[in-house]
Design an enzyme around this catalytic site. Structure first.
Site, PDB file in Angstrom:
ATOM      1  N   TYR A 226       0.809  -1.218   0.000  1.00 28.43           N
ATOM      2  CA  TYR A 226       0.000   0.000   0.000  1.00 28.43           C
ATOM      3  C   TYR A 226       0.847   1.275   0.000  1.00 28.43           C
ATOM      4  O   TYR A 226       0.326   2.365   0.208  1.00 28.43           O
ATOM      5  CB  TYR A 226      -0.935   0.002   1.210  1.00 28.43           C
ATOM      6  CG  TYR A 226      -2.142  -0.908   1.064  1.00 28.43           C
ATOM      7  CD1 TYR A 226      -2.231  -1.821   0.009  1.00 28.43           C
ATOM      8  CD2 TYR A 226      -3.185  -0.873   1.971  1.00 28.43           C
ATOM      9  CE1 TYR A 226      -3.320  -2.648  -0.129  1.00 28.43           C
ATOM     10  CE2 TYR A 226      -4.286  -1.701   1.848  1.00 28.43           C
ATOM     11  CZ  TYR A 226      -4.347  -2.592   0.795  1.00 28.43           C
ATOM     12  OH  TYR A 226      -5.444  -3.418   0.663  1.00 28.43           O
TER      13      TYR A 226
ATOM     14  N   LYS B  71       3.082 -14.980   5.116  1.00 21.71           N
ATOM     15  CA  LYS B  71       3.231 -15.853   3.952  1.00 21.71           C
ATOM     16  C   LYS B  71       4.722 -15.972   3.631  1.00 21.71           C
ATOM     17  O   LYS B  71       5.162 -15.871   2.485  1.00 21.71           O
ATOM     18  CB  LYS B  71       2.449 -15.285   2.762  1.00 21.71           C
ATOM     19  CG  LYS B  71       2.303 -16.248   1.578  1.00 21.71           C
ATOM     20  CD  LYS B  71       1.482 -17.478   1.908  1.00 21.71           C
ATOM     21  CE  LYS B  71       1.330 -18.348   0.664  1.00 21.71           C
ATOM     22  NZ  LYS B  71       0.712 -19.655   0.994  1.00 21.71           N
TER      23      LYS B  71
ATOM     24  N   ASP C  66      -3.110 -17.779   4.161  1.00 21.74           N
ATOM     25  CA  ASP C  66      -4.140 -18.465   3.393  1.00 21.74           C
ATOM     26  C   ASP C  66      -4.799 -19.558   4.231  1.00 21.74           C
ATOM     27  O   ASP C  66      -6.020 -19.753   4.174  1.00 21.74           O
ATOM     28  CB  ASP C  66      -3.572 -19.023   2.087  1.00 21.74           C
ATOM     29  CG  ASP C  66      -2.264 -19.779   2.268  1.00 21.74           C
ATOM     30  OD1 ASP C  66      -1.669 -19.710   3.352  1.00 21.74           O
ATOM     31  OD2 ASP C  66      -1.831 -20.429   1.295  1.00 21.74           O
TER      32      ASP C  66
ATOM     33  N   ASP D 264      -6.201  -6.204   5.718  1.00 13.33           N
ATOM     34  CA  ASP D 264      -7.332  -5.653   4.976  1.00 13.33           C
ATOM     35  C   ASP D 264      -8.245  -6.769   4.490  1.00 13.33           C
ATOM     36  O   ASP D 264      -9.463  -6.749   4.695  1.00 13.33           O
ATOM     37  CB  ASP D 264      -6.796  -4.834   3.800  1.00 13.33           C
ATOM     38  CG  ASP D 264      -7.838  -3.883   3.227  1.00 13.33           C
ATOM     39  OD1 ASP D 264      -8.957  -3.815   3.768  1.00 13.33           O
ATOM     40  OD2 ASP D 264      -7.534  -3.203   2.233  1.00 13.33           O
TER      41      ASP D 264
ATOM     42  N   ASP E  83     -12.052  -8.216   6.149  1.00 14.27           N
ATOM     43  CA  ASP E  83     -13.258  -8.186   5.315  1.00 14.27           C
ATOM     44  C   ASP E  83     -13.878  -9.582   5.225  1.00 14.27           C
ATOM     45  O   ASP E  83     -15.107  -9.732   5.224  1.00 14.27           O
ATOM     46  CB  ASP E  83     -12.924  -7.677   3.916  1.00 14.27           C
ATOM     47  CG  ASP E  83     -12.888  -6.153   3.847  1.00 14.27           C
ATOM     48  OD1 ASP E  83     -12.785  -5.528   4.921  1.00 14.27           O
ATOM     49  OD2 ASP E  83     -12.958  -5.601   2.743  1.00 14.27           O
TER      50      ASP E  83
END
Length: 325
Positions: free
Chosen positions: A120, A166, A198, A222, A226
């Site tokens: 970001y 990850k 994941d 993020d 969600d």
């Protein structure tokens, strides 16, 4: 003492849920002064810039900021505003509420998300036609800072920590994040689990009650928060805090919802719960608890907006919360 609060409604339903939340705050015995500032798509169309300097200055000088929602110009609004308040931690509580239909009613966890770097940072490039790049930035300093914040946050609440990463694929960048978090954890003698992000996504859907505080890099926080929102009834229920050392900005996780903007049916719960986080950050713990209890009571007993299966308007919900207060 009066708290100077910058109010930035932004776009879409932000212009409906933000004034509703200000009304809730005004019903408390806490002294506030509110100053409204403009930002977003409408401001871009009218003034030629999505984030005017006067808004940035107002947010920087305020005691805290209440933000509504960002539209298409989100990258030019909310990201710079988070930087303006020096936010390095994005705190996103996710919980199921009594009376609200939830896929996983036992869900009650908090995402502590690094808020300054990762993908970001906006470092993108087109090397040649049809070939583009995105640079992911992960530093030891930022990773240590969010790790310290996350471990402190969990300790204050007696909560367990799960570190999402990850590093098996992004060996250098997530390797850096994980090494830094481990170093802080070792220094503090903290206990925590590590889980590939994941796999964590799958376990969140299957067994959300297994998690308390999830410490994660920017993009992972993020996306995972969600996903978790879908377990409890949607983004209309998720508040967030963008916390810096001396300043902070509070916003609902949901976007501008252009499909229902202007209809007066937006769910103000997430913004009101964000205001409860703001009150607690300001040290007004009792007022924050009262707002949270009032919102939870209305979620449980109604009235409810259409996103939660009801027929109530934003104003109806606001009136009910104020009445409970």
């Amino acid at each position: 003492m009066s708290y100077d609060i910058a109010v930035v409604p932004g776009d879409g339903v932000g212009r409906e849920v933000t004034p509703a939340t200000v009304r809730v705050l005004e019903s408390l015995d806490v002294p506030f002064s509110f100053t409204e500032y403009e930002a977003g798509d409408g401001t871009l169309a009218e003034a030629g810039e999505a984030l005017p300097e006067v808004t940035s200055q107002g947010v920087e000088s305020a005691d805290a900021t209440l933000f509504g929602a960002a539209g298409e110009s989100a990258a030019d609004v909310i990201l710079p505003l988070r930087e303006t308040v020096g936010s390095f931690a994005n705190v996103r509580p996710v919980r199921a509420y009594p009376g609200v239909d939830a896929l996983q009613p036992e869900t009650d966890l908090v995402f502590v998300r690094e808020n300054t770097e990762g993908v970001y940072t906006g470092i993108e490039d087109e090397i040649t036609e049809g070939v583009t790049t995105l640079t992911r930035v992960v530093t030891d300093d930022a990773s240590r800072r969010i790790a310290a914040f996350g471990f402190d946050y969990a300790e204050q609440r007696g909560a367990d920590v799960t570190v999402a990463h990850k590093a098996n694929v992004m060996r250098v960048t997530d390797g850096q994040f994980l090494d830094s978090v481990r170093a802080v954890g070792d220094e503090r003698g903290a206990e925590y689990d590590e889980l590939l992000m994941d796999a964590l996504a799958m376990h969140l859907v299957q067994r959300p009650a297994d998690f308390d505080v999830v410490l994660c890099p920017n993009l992972a926080g993020d996306l995972l928060s969600d996903l978790a929102a879908g377990l409890v009834g949607g983004l209309g229920l998720l508040p967030s805090a963008n916390v810096g050392t001396d300043n902070a900005l509070f916003e609902p996780v949901h976007g501008s919802a252009p499909d229902i903007a202007g209809q007066g049916v937006a769910n103000p719960a997430a913004t009101m719960l964000s205001a409860a986080l703001m009150l607690e950050w300001l040290g007004e713990d009792e007022a924050g608890r009262r707002v949270r209890d009032a919102v939870e009571g209305v979620l449980s007993d109604g009235p409810r907006t259409p996103d939660l299966g009801g027929e109530a308007a934003t104003e109806d919900v606001t009136e009910a919360v104020v009445e409970r207060l």
